[in-house]
Structure formats: C-alpha cells, structure tokens
Design a protein around this motif. Structure first.
Motif, PDB file in Angstrom:
ATOM      1  N   ARG A 103       0.881  -1.172   0.000  1.00  0.00           N
ATOM      2  CA  ARG A 103       0.000   0.000   0.000  1.00  0.00           C
ATOM      3  C   ARG A 103       0.924   1.230   0.000  1.00  0.00           C
ATOM      4  NH1 ARG A 103      -4.402  -1.874   4.536  1.00  0.00           N
ATOM      5  NH2 ARG A 103      -5.077   0.300   4.356  1.00  0.00           N
ATOM      6  N   TYR A 104       1.482   1.481  -1.164  1.00  0.00           N
ATOM      7  CA  TYR A 104       2.604   2.416  -1.268  1.00  0.00           C
ATOM      8  C   TYR A 104       2.237   3.867  -0.979  1.00  0.00           C
ATOM      9  CZ  TYR A 104       4.732  -1.675  -3.411  1.00  0.00           C
ATOM     10  OH  TYR A 104       5.198  -2.936  -3.645  1.00  0.00           O
ATOM     11  N   ASN A 105       1.089   4.316  -1.415  1.00  0.00           N
ATOM     12  CA  ASN A 105       0.710   5.714  -1.161  1.00  0.00           C
ATOM     13  C   ASN A 105       0.547   5.972   0.335  1.00  0.00           C
ATOM     14  OD1 ASN A 105       0.714   6.614  -3.851  1.00  0.00           O
ATOM     15  ND2 ASN A 105      -1.334   5.789  -4.204  1.00  0.00           N
ATOM     16  N   GLN A 106      -0.033   4.993   1.040  1.00  0.00           N
ATOM     17  CA  GLN A 106      -0.167   5.146   2.491  1.00  0.00           C
ATOM     18  C   GLN A 106       1.199   5.051   3.176  1.00  0.00           C
ATOM     19  OE1 GLN A 106      -3.360   2.140   2.218  1.00  0.00           O
ATOM     20  NE2 GLN A 106      -4.339   3.259   3.891  1.00  0.00           N
ATOM     21  N   ALA A 107       2.082   4.249   2.619  1.00  0.00           N
ATOM     22  CA  ALA A 107       3.444   4.170   3.162  1.00  0.00           C
ATOM     23  C   ALA A 107       4.143   5.511   3.012  1.00  0.00           C
ATOM     24  CB  ALA A 107       4.227   3.074   2.440  1.00  0.00           C
ATOM     25  N   ILE A 108       3.984   6.143   1.842  1.00  0.00           N
ATOM     26  CA  ILE A 108       4.599   7.466   1.625  1.00  0.00           C
ATOM     27  C   ILE A 108       4.075   8.468   2.642  1.00  0.00           C
ATOM     28  CG2 ILE A 108       4.673   9.430   0.039  1.00  0.00           C
ATOM     29  CD1 ILE A 108       4.708   7.366  -2.275  1.00  0.00           C
ATOM     30  N   ALA A 109       2.755   8.485   2.830  1.00  0.00           N
ATOM     31  CA  ALA A 109       2.159   9.426   3.783  1.00  0.00           C
ATOM     32  C   ALA A 109       2.685   9.179   5.197  1.00  0.00           C
ATOM     33  CB  ALA A 109       0.631   9.287   3.754  1.00  0.00           C
ATOM     34  N   SER A 110       2.889   7.918   5.544  1.00  0.00           N
ATOM     35  CA  SER A 110       3.377   7.588   6.886  1.00  0.00           C
ATOM     36  C   SER A 110       4.813   8.072   7.081  1.00  0.00           C
ATOM     37  CB  SER A 110       3.304   6.076   7.105  1.00  0.00           C
ATOM     38  OG  SER A 110       1.968   5.623   7.030  1.00  0.00           O
ATOM     39  N   TYR A 111       5.672   7.849   6.103  1.00  0.00           N
ATOM     40  CA  TYR A 111       7.053   8.314   6.236  1.00  0.00           C
ATOM     41  C   TYR A 111       7.129   9.846   6.241  1.00  0.00           C
ATOM     42  CZ  TYR A 111       8.851   3.574   5.731  1.00  0.00           C
ATOM     43  OH  TYR A 111       9.152   2.252   5.928  1.00  0.00           O
ATOM     44  N   LYS A 112       6.221  10.493   5.524  1.00  0.00           N
ATOM     45  CA  LYS A 112       6.174  11.950   5.585  1.00  0.00           C
ATOM     46  C   LYS A 112       5.758  12.412   6.984  1.00  0.00           C
ATOM     47  CE  LYS A 112       5.367  13.151   0.730  1.00  0.00           C
ATOM     48  NZ  LYS A 112       4.450  13.792  -0.240  1.00  0.00           N
ATOM     49  N   ASN A 113       4.874  11.647   7.623  1.00  0.00           N
ATOM     50  CA  ASN A 113       4.468  11.979   8.986  1.00  0.00           C
ATOM     51  C   ASN A 113       5.633  11.850   9.961  1.00  0.00           C
ATOM     52  OD1 ASN A 113       1.803  12.815   8.798  1.00  0.00           O
ATOM     53  ND2 ASN A 113       0.997  10.715   8.796  1.00  0.00           N
ATOM     54  N   VAL A 114       6.552  10.930   9.660  1.00  0.00           N
ATOM     55  CA  VAL A 114       7.753  10.825  10.485  1.00  0.00           C
ATOM     56  C   VAL A 114       8.510  12.154  10.442  1.00  0.00           C
ATOM     57  CG1 VAL A 114       9.992   9.695  10.759  1.00  0.00           C
ATOM     58  CG2 VAL A 114       7.980   8.336  10.137  1.00  0.00           C
ATOM     59  N   LEU A 115       8.717  12.666   9.231  1.00  0.00           N
ATOM     60  CA  LEU A 115       9.460  13.917   9.055  1.00  0.00           C
ATOM     61  C   LEU A 115       8.693  15.107   9.609  1.00  0.00           C
ATOM     62  CD1 LEU A 115      10.709  13.323   5.379  1.00  0.00           C
ATOM     63  CD2 LEU A 115      11.971  12.914   7.515  1.00  0.00           C
ATOM     64  N   ALA A 116       7.357  15.000   9.584  1.00  0.00           N
ATOM     65  CA  ALA A 116       6.525  16.115  10.056  1.00  0.00           C
ATOM     66  C   ALA A 116       6.658  16.349  11.554  1.00  0.00           C
ATOM     67  CB  ALA A 116       5.064  15.851   9.694  1.00  0.00           C
ATOM     68  N   GLN A 117       7.214  15.404  12.279  1.00  0.00           N
ATOM     69  CA  GLN A 117       7.380  15.576  13.725  1.00  0.00           C
ATOM     70  C   GLN A 117       8.538  16.509  14.052  1.00  0.00           C
ATOM     71  OE1 GLN A 117       4.832  14.317  15.401  1.00  0.00           O
ATOM     72  NE2 GLN A 117       4.267  13.587  13.336  1.00  0.00           N
ATOM     73  N   GLY A 118       9.281  16.923  12.991  1.00  0.00           N
ATOM     74  CA  GLY A 118      10.392  17.848  13.188  1.00  0.00           C
ATOM     75  C   GLY A 118      11.698  17.095  13.263  1.00  0.00           C
ATOM     76  N   VAL A 119      12.637  17.468  12.396  1.00  0.00           N
ATOM     77  CA  VAL A 119      13.900  16.717  12.350  1.00  0.00           C
ATOM     78  C   VAL A 119      14.670  16.810  13.662  1.00  0.00           C
ATOM     79  CG1 VAL A 119      14.112  16.874   9.845  1.00  0.00           C
ATOM     80  CG2 VAL A 119      15.083  18.677  11.295  1.00  0.00           C
TER      81      VAL A 119
END
Length: 443
Positions: free
Chosen positions: A116-132
């Motif tokens: 489920r690649y699109n949802q995987a992309i959104a999830s990894y973006k959420n990782v980055l959204a927490q602030g580097v």
C-alpha cells in the motif's frame, strides 16, 4: 546518422529494458524495526553516530506497544501489525514527537510490506513532520530515501527526484548504488543529461574499486550514449556487457556497432559469436549472418547458415533464399551443390531468369542437353531480362550437338538485339562453316 539494418535492433524499446534499479526499502524483518529507527532498548537514545542531535526519550509503555507491532511484523502478520498500530494511535495525543515519529515509521514499514505504497509514503512523511530535531539523523535520512524509492515504485519520478536530492544534500556517504538510483530517476523524468552524469558516476565508482558494474547500470549508460549518437562510447560499453554479462542480444548489438564504425572483421566475428550462442533465430538475422560471411570471403560458412536455417524451417524455402544459397555455394566453388539449389529456386520462381542462368551454367559444364532443357523452361516462363543472351546459349548448345539449323535460328534471334549482334554474327559464321564442313565430309 542513419541506422543500418544491423543497428536497428538497438532501439529505444530494447535499450529501455532491464534498466530498473533494485530498491532498498524499509529494513528487512530480520533487523527489527525498532533497531532500524535507533531504538534497541527501553528509553534508548540516539546512537553514537547521532549524538549531536538530542531527541526526546521514548517511554516504556510506548516501547512495549511498538514491541507488539514488531512481534506481528516478525510473523509477517501485517493485518495484526496494522491493528496494533491503530490501537496505539488512539493515545497519540499523549506521545511526544519522537514517539509519534517511531509509530509512523512502523506504519510506513507495514504499509510498504502490504504494498500500500501511497499510504506508506504518507506515513514516512508523517515521520518527518514531527520535526527533524525530534528524530535521529538515521531515521530522518532513512525516511527521506524510502519516500524517494516509493515514489519510484509509484512512478512519480518528479517527487522521487525531489526527495533523492534532499537525501543527497544531507547524507554523509553516497554510494554508487545511490547515484545509479538517482540516475534512473533522472532518466524516467526525461532528464537524460542528468541521468548520464549519475550513471557514469556509479559505474566509475564501482570500477575504481575493482568491481564489475551492474548489468542494468551499463544497459542504461549504453542507451543514453546511443541517444547522443556516440557510437564509440556505446561500443565500449557493449564490450563490457559482452565480457561480464555474455548474452546473444549484446553480441548482436555490438556487431551492429562495429558495422557503424566500419570494423567489418570485428562485426563478423561478433555476429558469429551471436550465431554460435543461438541468439540468431529470425530469418532476417540468419540471412544477415550469411551475407556477412559472403561479403568477407567465407561464402561456404554463409551457405551452411542458410542451409541449416532452411532445414530447421527458420528460413523460408523461397526462390530468393534458395538463389542466395546457390550463390553462396557458387562463390565457394561448390558448383555441384549450387546447381540443385538454383534449380529448386528456378522452379519456385515466377520468372524464367534463373532457368536462363542455369542454361549458361550447364553450357559451361559441357552439358548441352541440360542447357537446352533449362533454356526451354526459361523461354516458357518468360519475363527474361536478356533473352538475346539466352538465344546465344541455345545456339551454342545446339551447335555443340551438331544441330546446326536450330543453332542458326537461335543465333538469328539473338542478333536482333544490338547488344548481342556482333557476337551472334561471329557464331553464325562459325556454325555455317561447321555445317558446310560436315556436309563435305558426308559426301
């Protein structure tokens, strides 16, 4: 430069095959997801390589919940892993940024594993959204690179390049494989110059370390230089492909490149290698092989290629192909093998031209009756380019058989064509003299 028959096989379609690069996605289950994101024990901090970035601590209750997800992932029970993550997400308002990042990283891994690649992309973006500032450097870079790779999978090459460039800017170490991946992204995004820069870098890095470049890297590199009409570069790359990854297609393509560079002997040898490897299966390829042999003064090998191709029904038994086989035998001074093939070709032809040629051959062999037989068939089929020449052959054959009156009739017809008039008159005088001599002897 216009492509020859030998190089048309190196088309855009052919050269685009086998260039997909292997993706290194989220960590394999054999390395736990917790370890992959920098958490190997409760309340673990960033690894030694990440000490310059202080991130919030992970509390024990959150670590245990992630552990349940890990157990399901180890069993490859992705639905259970997803259910555990959703249960965990209900309390996310109480998590710090680091804990949320780890949860989303797990989501990305599970969604990727479920394709489920699109949802995987959104999830990894959420990782980055927490602030580097709240996640380890390794987790940040891993997420960025995985997003890029997932965009490659979903064929959004513009976004793939965006994230790859972001990763290149942040990564301390960039491998040849990384350059090859970005080169593929540039190529798929329509930037062939960018693709060439990166794939050249990947290949040169491998070669500098004494490693053999990967086949798909060389394949893409070859195609990009072909698009620039740089046939010398294409040739050198194909020589590597033939050396390290010997395949019939590469033999054929390299032979074509040698032809473009006027390296006829090399072209022949490489095409012969393709033939021996069984890569030449189509009629056109086999006939081209035969023509190369004939053009390089080894006609008997050319004849063998055609004969074998006809016997194996890879070359159609047409008049033209049989005529070519006969020609190869004739060039090889194998006249006895040539004649049956030429007769078979003449029989299949709708024109009388081949029978006319056979009449001349039989006359040269002093087989006058056969010459007359073939000449008769030639006249019956008709559509002759030079009937005057055939009538001279018939006149000479009849004269040899002492059929002087018939010979004279043949020669009279021949001399109606001004191109044969002089020669026909000479024979007419000779035949009249022989006829008169025979009549005198009979008295």
């Amino acid at each position: 430069m216009k492509m020859t028959t030998m190089t048309k096989g190196i088309s855009r379609f052919v050269l685009r095959t086998s260039v997909a690069l292997p993706l290194v996605m989220a960590p394999a289950v054999s390395v736990t997801v917790l370890e992959a994101v920098g958490v190997s024990a409760p309340f673990a901090q960033a690894s030694a390589a990440e000490e310059t970035r202080k991130v919030p601590a992970m509390r024990e209750n959150v670590f245990k919940k992630l552990g349940k997800v890990q157990e399901a992932a180890d069993a490859e029970d992705w639905n259970a892993a997803l259910a555990a993550l959703r249960d965990m997400e209900e309390g996310k308002d109480k998590y710090n940024a680091y804990e949320k990042a780890q949860m989303y990283f797990f989501y990305g891994f599970v969604y990727y594993s479920m394709e489920r690649y699109n949802q995987a992309i959104a999830s990894y973006k959420n990782v980055l959204a927490q602030g580097v500032e709240n996640i380890p450097v390794g987790t940040e870079l891993n997420s960025i690179k995985t997003i890029a790779q997932l965009y490659m999978v979903t064929e959004d090459f513009g976004q793939a390049l965006k994230y790859l460039n972001r990763w290149f800017d942040r990564a301390e170490t960039v491998s040849a494989t990384d350059y090859a991946l970005r080169g593929q992204a540039h190529y798929q995004n329509g930037d062939e110059d960018g693709a060439l820069r990166d794939i050249n870098k990947a290949v040169s890095m491998f070669e500098a370390d004494g490693k053999v470049p990967k086949e798909n890297w060389l394949s893409l590199q070859r195609f990009l230089y072909y698009e620039k009409n740089d046939y010398k570069k294409v040739t050198s790359i194909l020589e590597k492909l033939v050396k390290y990854y010997p395949k019939g297609e590469y033999y054929k393509q390299l032979s074509g490149m040698y032809g473009e560079l006027k390296r006829e002997k090399d072209q022949l040898h490489m095409m012969e290698a393709a033939y021996i490897a069984g890569a030449l299966q189509k009629e056109k390829e086999l006939l081209n092989m035969a023509y190369l042999f004939m053009g390089n003064e080894v006609p008997y090998k050319g004849a063998k290629v055609i004969k074998k191709g006809i016997d194996e029904k890879k070359i159609e038994r047409t008049s033209k192909n049989l005529e070519t086989l006969a020609q190869a035998y004739q060039m090889a001074q194998e006249l006895q093998k040539s004649i049956p093939q030429l007769e078979a070709a003449a029989k299949l032809s709708e024109e009388g031209e081949l029978y006319s040629r056979l009449a001349g051959i039989y006359l040269d062999l002093d087989k006058n009756e056969k010459a007359l037989e073939m000449g008769g068939k030639a006249l019956k089929k008709g559509d002759l380019k030079r009937p005057d020449q055939l009538y001279i052959v018939l006149g000479m054959a009849n004269a040899n058989l002492k059929k002087y009156d018939t010979a004279l009739k043949n020669l009279e017809k021949a001399k109606k064509d001004e191109r044969s008039e002089k020669f026909a008159n000479q024979w007419i005088e000779f035949v009249k003299t022989e006829k008169s001599r025979e009549e005198q002897l009979a008295i």
